[in-house]
Motif scaffolding. Sequence first.
Motif, PDB file in Angstrom:
ATOM      1  N   ILE A   1       0.858  -1.183   0.000  1.00  0.00           N
ATOM      2  CA  ILE A   1       0.000   0.000   0.000  1.00  0.00           C
ATOM      3  C   ILE A   1       0.895   1.235   0.000  1.00  0.00           C
ATOM      4  O   ILE A   1       1.989   1.221   0.577  1.00  0.00           O
ATOM      5  CB  ILE A   1      -0.946   0.009   1.230  1.00  0.00           C
ATOM      6  CG1 ILE A   1      -2.008   1.110   1.073  1.00  0.00           C
ATOM      7  CG2 ILE A   1      -0.167   0.156   2.535  1.00  0.00           C
ATOM      8  CD1 ILE A   1      -3.139   0.991   2.093  1.00  0.00           C
ATOM      9  N   VAL A   2       0.478   2.266  -0.690  1.00  0.00           N
ATOM     10  CA  VAL A   2       1.185   3.548  -0.749  1.00  0.00           C
ATOM     11  C   VAL A   2       0.188   4.636  -0.393  1.00  0.00           C
ATOM     12  O   VAL A   2      -0.917   4.683  -0.950  1.00  0.00           O
ATOM     13  CB  VAL A   2       1.781   3.801  -2.152  1.00  0.00           C
ATOM     14  CG1 VAL A   2       2.408   5.198  -2.220  1.00  0.00           C
ATOM     15  CG2 VAL A   2       2.810   2.735  -2.494  1.00  0.00           C
ATOM     16  N   VAL A   3       0.570   5.517   0.517  1.00  0.00           N
ATOM     17  CA  VAL A   3      -0.325   6.572   0.988  1.00  0.00           C
ATOM     18  C   VAL A   3       0.384   7.918   0.880  1.00  0.00           C
ATOM     19  O   VAL A   3       1.496   8.083   1.412  1.00  0.00           O
ATOM     20  CB  VAL A   3      -0.766   6.343   2.447  1.00  0.00           C
ATOM     21  CG1 VAL A   3      -1.771   7.414   2.875  1.00  0.00           C
ATOM     22  CG2 VAL A   3      -1.353   4.945   2.623  1.00  0.00           C
ATOM     23  N   VAL A   4      -0.224   8.847   0.193  1.00  0.00           N
ATOM     24  CA  VAL A   4       0.236  10.234   0.169  1.00  0.00           C
ATOM     25  C   VAL A   4      -0.578  10.984   1.208  1.00  0.00           C
ATOM     26  O   VAL A   4      -1.806  10.934   1.194  1.00  0.00           O
ATOM     27  CB  VAL A   4       0.056  10.859  -1.228  1.00  0.00           C
ATOM     28  CG1 VAL A   4       0.500  12.320  -1.214  1.00  0.00           C
ATOM     29  CG2 VAL A   4       0.824  10.056  -2.273  1.00  0.00           C
ATOM     30  N   TYR A   5       0.107  11.702   2.117  1.00  0.00           N
ATOM     31  CA  TYR A   5      -0.608  12.289   3.258  1.00  0.00           C
ATOM     32  C   TYR A   5      -0.005  13.634   3.640  1.00  0.00           C
ATOM     33  O   TYR A   5       1.093  14.004   3.194  1.00  0.00           O
ATOM     34  CB  TYR A   5      -0.583  11.331   4.449  1.00  0.00           C
ATOM     35  CG  TYR A   5       0.788  11.124   5.063  1.00  0.00           C
ATOM     36  CD1 TYR A   5       1.187  11.817   6.214  1.00  0.00           C
ATOM     37  CD2 TYR A   5       1.695  10.223   4.507  1.00  0.00           C
ATOM     38  CE1 TYR A   5       2.435  11.612   6.769  1.00  0.00           C
ATOM     39  CE2 TYR A   5       2.941  10.016   5.057  1.00  0.00           C
ATOM     40  CZ  TYR A   5       3.317  10.716   6.197  1.00  0.00           C
ATOM     41  OH  TYR A   5       4.562  10.533   6.753  1.00  0.00           O
ATOM     42  N   THR A   6      -0.723  14.348   4.457  1.00  0.00           N
ATOM     43  CA  THR A   6      -0.253  15.615   5.018  1.00  0.00           C
ATOM     44  C   THR A   6      -0.064  15.451   6.516  1.00  0.00           C
ATOM     45  O   THR A   6      -0.567  14.520   7.133  1.00  0.00           O
ATOM     46  CB  THR A   6      -1.263  16.738   4.754  1.00  0.00           C
ATOM     47  OG1 THR A   6      -2.524  16.381   5.334  1.00  0.00           O
ATOM     48  CG2 THR A   6      -1.434  16.987   3.267  1.00  0.00           C
TER      49      THR A   6
ATOM     50  N   ASN B   1       4.869  19.754   0.063  1.00  0.00           N
ATOM     51  CA  ASN B   1       4.487  19.678   1.481  1.00  0.00           C
ATOM     52  C   ASN B   1       3.673  18.419   1.809  1.00  0.00           C
ATOM     53  O   ASN B   1       3.161  18.301   2.932  1.00  0.00           O
ATOM     54  CB  ASN B   1       3.701  20.918   1.921  1.00  0.00           C
ATOM     55  CG  ASN B   1       4.487  22.194   1.727  1.00  0.00           C
ATOM     56  OD1 ASN B   1       5.693  22.235   2.025  1.00  0.00           O
ATOM     57  ND2 ASN B   1       3.826  23.232   1.214  1.00  0.00           N
ATOM     58  N   GLU B   2       3.561  17.507   0.853  1.00  0.00           N
ATOM     59  CA  GLU B   2       2.945  16.221   1.157  1.00  0.00           C
ATOM     60  C   GLU B   2       4.030  15.167   1.372  1.00  0.00           C
ATOM     61  O   GLU B   2       5.150  15.304   0.910  1.00  0.00           O
ATOM     62  CB  GLU B   2       2.014  15.791   0.024  1.00  0.00           C
ATOM     63  CG  GLU B   2       0.769  16.661  -0.088  1.00  0.00           C
ATOM     64  CD  GLU B   2      -0.154  16.208  -1.202  1.00  0.00           C
ATOM     65  OE1 GLU B   2      -1.374  16.521  -1.112  1.00  0.00           O
ATOM     66  OE2 GLU B   2       0.324  15.568  -2.160  1.00  0.00           O
ATOM     67  N   LYS B   3       3.665  14.133   2.099  1.00  0.00           N
ATOM     68  CA  LYS B   3       4.593  13.033   2.373  1.00  0.00           C
ATOM     69  C   LYS B   3       4.025  11.751   1.794  1.00  0.00           C
ATOM     70  O   LYS B   3       2.834  11.669   1.466  1.00  0.00           O
ATOM     71  CB  LYS B   3       4.820  12.888   3.881  1.00  0.00           C
ATOM     72  CG  LYS B   3       5.444  14.106   4.550  1.00  0.00           C
ATOM     73  CD  LYS B   3       5.662  13.853   6.024  1.00  0.00           C
ATOM     74  CE  LYS B   3       6.342  15.044   6.705  1.00  0.00           C
ATOM     75  NZ  LYS B   3       5.471  16.222   6.741  1.00  0.00           N
TER      76      LYS B   3
ATOM     77  N   ALA C   1       6.982  13.441  -0.397  1.00  0.00           N
ATOM     78  CA  ALA C   1       6.288  12.751  -1.481  1.00  0.00           C
ATOM     79  C   ALA C   1       6.927  13.008  -2.836  1.00  0.00           C
ATOM     80  O   ALA C   1       6.735  12.219  -3.766  1.00  0.00           O
ATOM     81  CB  ALA C   1       4.819  13.163  -1.518  1.00  0.00           C
ATOM     82  N   LEU C   2       7.683  14.096  -2.959  1.00  0.00           N
ATOM     83  CA  LEU C   2       8.323  14.422  -4.225  1.00  0.00           C
ATOM     84  C   LEU C   2       9.801  14.026  -4.253  1.00  0.00           C
ATOM     85  O   LEU C   2      10.516  14.406  -5.178  1.00  0.00           O
ATOM     86  CB  LEU C   2       8.178  15.916  -4.518  1.00  0.00           C
ATOM     87  CG  LEU C   2       6.736  16.426  -4.658  1.00  0.00           C
ATOM     88  CD1 LEU C   2       6.726  17.918  -4.981  1.00  0.00           C
ATOM     89  CD2 LEU C   2       5.994  15.641  -5.741  1.00  0.00           C
TER      90      LEU C   2
END
Length: 414
Positions: A255-260, A325-327, A350-351
């Motif tokens: 699973i991959v999650v992009v989050y703040t 600014n996302e992880k 995230a980037l």
Amino acid sequence: MKKHSFKAMLAAALLFGGFAFVACDDDDNPAPGTRPTIELKNMVAVKNYVQSGTIDAVAPGASTTFSFHAGKGQRLMFAAMYSYSNDLFVAPENPGIELFDDAGVPRTGVVANALKLWDNGTRVNEAPGPGVVHPGVAQEGVVTEVNGTDSEGHTYPAASALMQVSLEFDAVKSLFTCTITNTSGNTSNETPFSGGVYVVSNVIDGDLVAKTPFFNRDQKSGVELTALAENGDTAPLYQLVAGQTGIITTLQSAIVVVYTGDTNPIYQLGQKDAQLGLSALAQRGDPKPLRESLSKVPQARHIYIMDHTAQPGESLQCTYEAAENEKVAFAAMFGYSNDWFFANGVALDALTKGDVTSKTVLLDDGTAVNQYPGAGNAQFMFNGTVMSEDKPIEVVGDEFPVPAVADLIKVTIR
């Protein structure tokens, strides 16, 4: 969902056929930014055996024991010299002794007809007994079964009359204890047995990696087995199989999650599993319950699953949407475990781009009792039944000889 979101998912599905991608809250991010691709590659070097070792010599009337871990479908193979011979040895028929029935119930007690008597084919057989001259006369033969008489006409009882094999099983540890008893003193062919060598084969996709561990019937013997069959020397054969022994694994979905924010939504080290579905991923490679739970968490901006298995040398990968600014966080099951998973041990931008394997850790979810990796009958790979426990999530320690993380997985973002 807006039309452009459906097109994005369709394009991803076409681009990465065979992988599953599910994104959450696309409508909240009309300007998605860049689209990195994360790849989780299974770096495991395939080994023939999950465990191997040596067995003590056993005199007539005496017994010796050794222990090993195994799960459904795995086999035990061992060999020991019939010492009052030129080159005979006892061993099971390939691929070895069956340890479980089709329902996963372990075999215990005396194993009837577990062994056969074999002629290594490298020495002319003299009449068996303490007066046999070693090494004897060389010959260019092949490994054959001695079934009543050898090629020179000497007689022997069945191997089951010479040596008895019995098994005990500890279900919690998935640990067999094998007792070998020399029963030849009750026959006309009394003999000591030399020390021996044993192996338990690894399994990939339900198949034994090594189906003929020590020898092939009706083919020439190797020099390592010959040293055992002629001289009772275990060292060459043990050195050979020890180099082919090790823990392996699949990557059983991810699973991959992009989050703040500052909190990894998948797990928190030192805290117990939050019961959002991580245990389903860690125990049986099912990422869907965790995806469903995280879809309700506002900080989880995008969620992607790779609901497939990566065998050694294969990869899981997906492309995800991310903005400044996302992880990003990821988790993938260590498939040959009870509840282990790979994850990033520190927060990842995230980037970010490049190899992030050094930031990857192997974690124990703390929700299932651990067994020897790839040899635990309660593990998902053996269709086992979970034995629950309730412990905090922690880094996998050194209880088992698990290779370093970098030898198991490579994680790259590009």
